[in-house]
Design an enzyme around this catalytic site. Structure first.
Site, PDB file in Angstrom:
ATOM      1  N   GLY A   1      38.519   6.524  -0.205  1.00 52.07           N
ATOM      2  CA  GLY A   1      39.450   5.694  -0.973  1.00 52.07           C
ATOM      3  C   GLY A   1      39.375   4.223  -0.583  1.00 52.07           C
ATOM      4  O   GLY A   1      39.480   3.351  -1.423  1.00 52.07           O
TER       5      GLY A   1
ATOM      6  N   GLY B   1      35.493  11.667  -6.301  1.00 53.33           N
ATOM      7  CA  GLY B   1      35.530  12.070  -4.890  1.00 53.33           C
ATOM      8  C   GLY B   1      36.730  11.574  -4.100  1.00 53.33           C
ATOM      9  O   GLY B   1      37.144  12.199  -3.139  1.00 53.33           O
ATOM     10  N   GLU B   2      37.275  10.421  -4.469  1.00 46.81           N
ATOM     11  CA  GLU B   2      38.351   9.845  -3.650  1.00 46.81           C
ATOM     12  C   GLU B   2      39.726   9.918  -4.311  1.00 46.81           C
ATOM     13  O   GLU B   2      40.729   9.562  -3.693  1.00 46.81           O
ATOM     14  CB  GLU B   2      38.024   8.379  -3.347  1.00 46.81           C
ATOM     15  CG  GLU B   2      36.860   8.248  -2.413  1.00 46.81           C
ATOM     16  CD  GLU B   2      36.140   6.931  -2.602  1.00 46.81           C
ATOM     17  OE1 GLU B   2      36.142   6.133  -1.675  1.00 46.81           O
ATOM     18  OE2 GLU B   2      35.581   6.700  -3.690  1.00 46.81           O
ATOM     19  N   MET B   3      39.763  10.343  -5.574  1.00 45.98           N
ATOM     20  CA  MET B   3      40.978  10.194  -6.379  1.00 45.98           C
ATOM     21  C   MET B   3      42.223  10.748  -5.698  1.00 45.98           C
ATOM     22  O   MET B   3      43.243  10.072  -5.595  1.00 45.98           O
ATOM     23  CB  MET B   3      40.771  10.867  -7.740  1.00 45.98           C
ATOM     24  CG  MET B   3      41.960  10.754  -8.675  1.00 45.98           C
ATOM     25  SD  MET B   3      42.338   9.091  -9.252  1.00 45.98           S
ATOM     26  CE  MET B   3      43.748   8.625  -8.268  1.00 45.98           C
TER      27      MET B   3
ATOM     28  N   SER C   1      33.210   6.566  -4.996  1.00 46.33           N
ATOM     29  CA  SER C   1      33.121   7.534  -6.108  1.00 46.33           C
ATOM     30  C   SER C   1      32.184   7.010  -7.203  1.00 46.33           C
ATOM     31  O   SER C   1      32.398   7.271  -8.387  1.00 46.33           O
ATOM     32  CB  SER C   1      34.513   7.803  -6.701  1.00 46.33           C
ATOM     33  OG  SER C   1      35.403   8.246  -5.721  1.00 46.33           O
TER      34      SER C   1
END
Ligand code: FES
Ligand code: FES
Length: 886
Positions: A518, A844-846, A678
């Site tokens: 993130g 991937g980071e959501m 991401s």
């Protein structure tokens, strides 16, 4: 010494063992059975080394070989191989339980021991049997699914063939197994520490015990006399710049005259064995002269503060953001809230240590130095290494990587291994301990955020003011990028007409910060999303309705001033509404008494395709009609390999097994940027679609069906595709207006928690995410990323913190386990994204972004307190409760 006869995977083995030899070392070092892994410095904390001895799952790192006379040992290699896998191995692959795969062999062996006793285990049975096995990637949900699927296979209810998608079915929207998953499930995939280099020297590094000191002298004469020691290397021996230059050349491979944080490397010792290297390390004598320790950004920013780096000021970066007139808008607001939020230093915590190997291919000055490690940006890191260690002819190979979560945006052990290979002119391996891996690697930046936010009488947010101070730690890495990312996404999912933010990035003597899942937005969204709930409460409006009312709409602008063309957030609010209403109902009966329950929401809009981003991918038509993709797009567990394979199969109308990937070698790939932010689906996937279109156009132009046809028509068989982000960046340095992201992935999350008001303990009962990540290429992989992010986010919210010199293993880190695992639900909407490859974006980071504020908002809903400093450990919860009662 004792002679021990035992059976390993059905074969008789005889070994003469001392009292200390453990089974893990016999398997890995002597027998080459590297399926069993180790992550926790052999402390019995990770379970990655699990094997079966006499029918029971055991931790091989704690099992003495001397006690195994007559024992039957089964390792993951003894279950099956990629050509003839065991049903449990099949189940892990088909259930999507294999992400990075580092924990997988241990998980599979623990599952085998369970299923041998109980063919139909409940989720609780599985949680108990696998309680010693850690996983950072999956959030454990798919591991439980895998064990239950294995039970169905073993009970004969269904076969793997009935579950497995055929390779010639539609390439999109189908859960095709990840290409390397089976080799990971069978223990044949090689991670860096599994690579055996005959005769390689083993390295150990001496690191500073002090956060800030001058190095007065280094005396290693006594170390040189220790058994097995070949030599010691210090900064003076490094031929290049000795600086690992990500953006600013401030971080040395080995410290020259000063150490700046606990863990800075001072000297490297090479020995015949790792044990010898570790044993001799204490014989290196370093004299230090203490310097002032700056552990708080406020002190480091003081006018007369000691400068941590001579060339760069302690206040090393600053970026304002000014949109509209925030002061006036707050003044005119119907309600205003004010709060002070803080986040902690945290470790990304991949299970695999920061291992690296380096050796020369060839002789003399033309020899090529090969570095094998865990990089997610092999070309950029290769260039950093060439400059730092002073060797031009180099190649970087990415081994399979046991998770990374941002930590491998930077190189760590690689600088030391490459420099040592040159200095000793000998192959080397550097397999650091967990303690050392934690010390040497970057950390998630702590943010200190003072927030004011207002709304009008019709429940519309009017303005946001944020003062953001970010502790950069001892080295810069990509600190300015992290701060910029927080600012680029500052207004989150919402239309906020007036925004004022002042950000400052500050050097301190703390562990150095860098990318962490993130990277900036999780910290800033923590403040924003708690502030949204504070405002909703003050306005006496439902927090979900408040979010939906304030959603940004196409045609409106973010805090950067960028006008958006898509914003499918209101639909996600609709999707989560029945879940929120159910949770509100169910928790409403738990608002009194010592055990309280609450439901909390938080949202996020995560930018993809940042200003200035670009990607390149090459595609070649092969002679058999298949294609090969050449792009250095790392897959440390996210599913990049699946994404690229399925994207090509879809667009070329090929079966999956006709798509080959070359991604892990700098000599054979194009540079295409990091596996971070991401970005790979949107950026590299986009570049690949461009290459596919070029190839198809060429084939159509000359009527070619094969590579041979193209050659005859004098057309190339290889095409280079490119994708560039719309905005070149950077942000306006005075206003923070301008450049922004090409696209977004959106989510809103619901946390349901239980708070014990006596102990302050918080337990997450369930997390639900409603997420729109565009067209789904592989739904199982997307779900796996969302689940893993929620698990990591809950750890960030409630437990995890890295404290230098105190966080030394997975226990003190409070690693998530089956015991802390919780129910998860994912709701997936699919709004095709403009400019995304086939309408897709990355994910991937959501769920790392809104999880912590959702948990904190749920704690508030449960018992009326605000814990505004992460993590919300029991003491902080109790203190907030006591304050509320006083
Ligand atoms: S290596 Fe055995 S439990 Fe971690
Ligand atoms: S898949 Fe479990 S640690 Fe990565």
């Amino acid at each position: 010494m004792k002679k021990v006869s035992l059976y390993i995977n059905g074969r008789p083995v005889q070994v003469v063992s001392d009292d200390e030899l453990v089974l893990l070392d016999l398997l890995r070092d002597t027998l080459g059975l590297t399926g069993a892994k180790q992550s926790c410095d052999r402390k019995g904390q990770c379970g990655a080394c699990t094997v079966i001895v006499n029918g029971k799952a055991v931790l091989s790192c704690l099992t003495k070989v001397a006690s195994l006379n007559g024992a039957e040992v089964i390792t993951v290699e003894g279950l099956g191989n990629p050509d003839r896998p065991h049903p449990i191995q099949e189940a892990f692959v088909l259930a999507g339980a294999v992400q990075c795969g580092f924990c997988t062999p241990g998980m599979i062996m623990a599952a085998k021991a369970l299923l041998d006793q109980n063919l139909d285990p409940s989720a609780d049975d599985i949680k108990h049997a696998l309680r010693r096995n850690l996983c950072r990637c999956t959030g454990y949900a798919k591991i439980i699914d895998a064990v239950q699927l294995a039970g169905r296979f073993l009970r004969g209810e269904i076969t793997p063939d009935a579950v497995r998608p055929q390779t010639d079915t539609d390439a999109f929207g189908v859960n095709h197994p990840r290409p390397p998953a089976m080799s990971k499930a069978c223990g044949t995939a090689q991670f860096t520490g599994d690579i055996r280099i005959p005769g390689a020297l083993e390295l150990a590094a001496l690191r500073s015990p002090h956060p800030h000191a001058k190095i007065s002298s280094i005396d290693f004469s006594e170390a040189l006399e220790q058994p097995g020691v070949v030599g010691v290397m210090t900064a003076k021996d490094i031929k290049g710049t000795n600086r690992l230059n990500y953006i600013i050349p401030d971080r040395p491979v080995l410290c020259e005259d000063r150490v700046r944080y606990i863990g800075d490397p001072v000297a490297v010792l090479a020995a015949r064995t790792r044990d010898q290297a570790m044993a001799a390390l204490g014989k290196i004598k370093v004299e230090y002269e203490m310097l002032p320790v700056l552990s708080e950004p406020e002190n480091a920013m003081a006018e007369d503060a000691f400068q941590i780096h001579d060339q760069w000021p302690n206040l090393c970066f600053s970026q304002p953001q000014i949109k509209g007139d925030t002061a006036a808008a707050l003044n005119d607001s119907h309600v205003v809230i004010e709060a002070h939020f803080k986040t902690q230093i945290n470790h990304q915590a991949p299970l695999e240590p920061e291992a690296c190997a380096a050796f020369f291919e060839g002789d003399g000055d033309d020899a090529q130095l090969v570095v094998i490690g865990r990089s997610i940006n092999i070309h950029h890191h290769l260039a950093m290494l060439q400059e730092a260690v002073g060797w031009e002819n180099m190649r970087y190979e990415e081994a399979f990587s046991g998770g990374q979560f941002g930590i491998k945006i930077e190189i760590t052990s690689e600088g030391i291994a490459a420099a040592a290979a040159i200095h000793f002119r000998h192959p080397v391996r550097y397999i650091p301990s967990l303690v050392e891996s934690m010390q040497m690697s970057s950390k998630r930046h702590p943010f200190d955020m003072k927030v004011k936010m207002g709304a009008d009488a019709s429940n519309r947010v009017t303005a946001l003011d944020m003062d953001m101070v970010v502790d950069n730690g001892a080295y810069h890495s990509n600190g300015n990028i992290i701060v910029n990312r927080a600012i680029l996404m500052l207004s989150g999912s919402y239309h906020i007409p007036h925004v004022h933010c002042q950000s400052r990035l500050v050097y301190t003597n703390n562990p150095w910060g860098s990318a962490a899942r993130g990277a900036g937005p999780p910290q800033a969204h923590f403040a924003l999303e708690c502030a949204m709930d504070m405002l909703a409460e003050k306005l006496e409006v439902d927090p979900l309705e408040f979010r939906q009312i304030n959603s940004l709409k196409p045609g409106q602008s973010k805090s950067t001033g960028q006008v958006v063309d898509q914003w499918p957030f209101p639909e996600l609010c609709d999707a989560i509404r029945p879940h929120f209403e159910r949770a509100t109902r169910e928790t409403s009966g738990f608002k009194d008494g010592p055990i309280r329950r609450g439901a909390g929401l938080a949202a996020g809009a995560f930018g993809i395709g940042g200003p200035g981003d670009s990607a390149i991918a090459a595609l070649e038509l092969d002679d058999d009609g298949g294609v090969t993709v050449y792009a250095a797009a790392a897959d440390p567990g996210e599913g990049t390999d699946s994404m690229l394979t399925q994207l090509v199969a879809k667009n070329m109308n090929l079966p999956l097994d006709k798509v080959r990937l070359v991604a892990r070698d700098t000599d054979r790939t194009t540079a295409t940027g990091p596996a971070a932010g991401s970005r790979l689906t949107f950026m590299v996937g986009g570049a690949l679609v461009d290459a596919i279109n070029q190839l198809k156009d060429s084939m159509a132009e000359v009527g070619a069906n094969t590579a041979e046809d193209l050659r005859k028509a004098e057309k190339p068989v290889r095409y280079i595709g490119r994708k560039k982000a719309l905005d070149a960046g950077p942000l306006d340095p005075k206003t923070g207006q301008g450049a922004s992201f090409d696209s977004q992935v959106h989510a809103i999350q619901l946390a349901e928690v239980e708070v014990n008001t006596k102990t302050g303990e918080v337990h997450v009962i369930k997390m639900t995410t409603a997420c729109d990540a565009g067209v789904l290429i592989n739904p199982q992989n997307v779900e796996g990323q969302l689940q893993g992010g929620m698990d990591m986010g809950v750890g960030y919210a409630l437990r995890e913190q890295y404290v230098a010199d105190k966080t030394k293993d997975w226990m003190t880190f409070k690693y998530p386990s089956m015991k802390t695992a919780f129910d998860m639900e994912t709701i997936l909407l699919q709004t095709p994204r403009n400019r995304g490859p086939n309408g897709a974006v990355g994910v991937g980071e959501m769920t790392m972004v809104p999880t912590a504020p959702a948990v904190i908002n749920a704690i508030h809903n449960a018992c009326g307190i605000w814990v505004t400093e992460l993590p919300a450990v029991p003491d902080k919860v109790k203190a907030a409760l006591a304050e509320a009662e006083s």
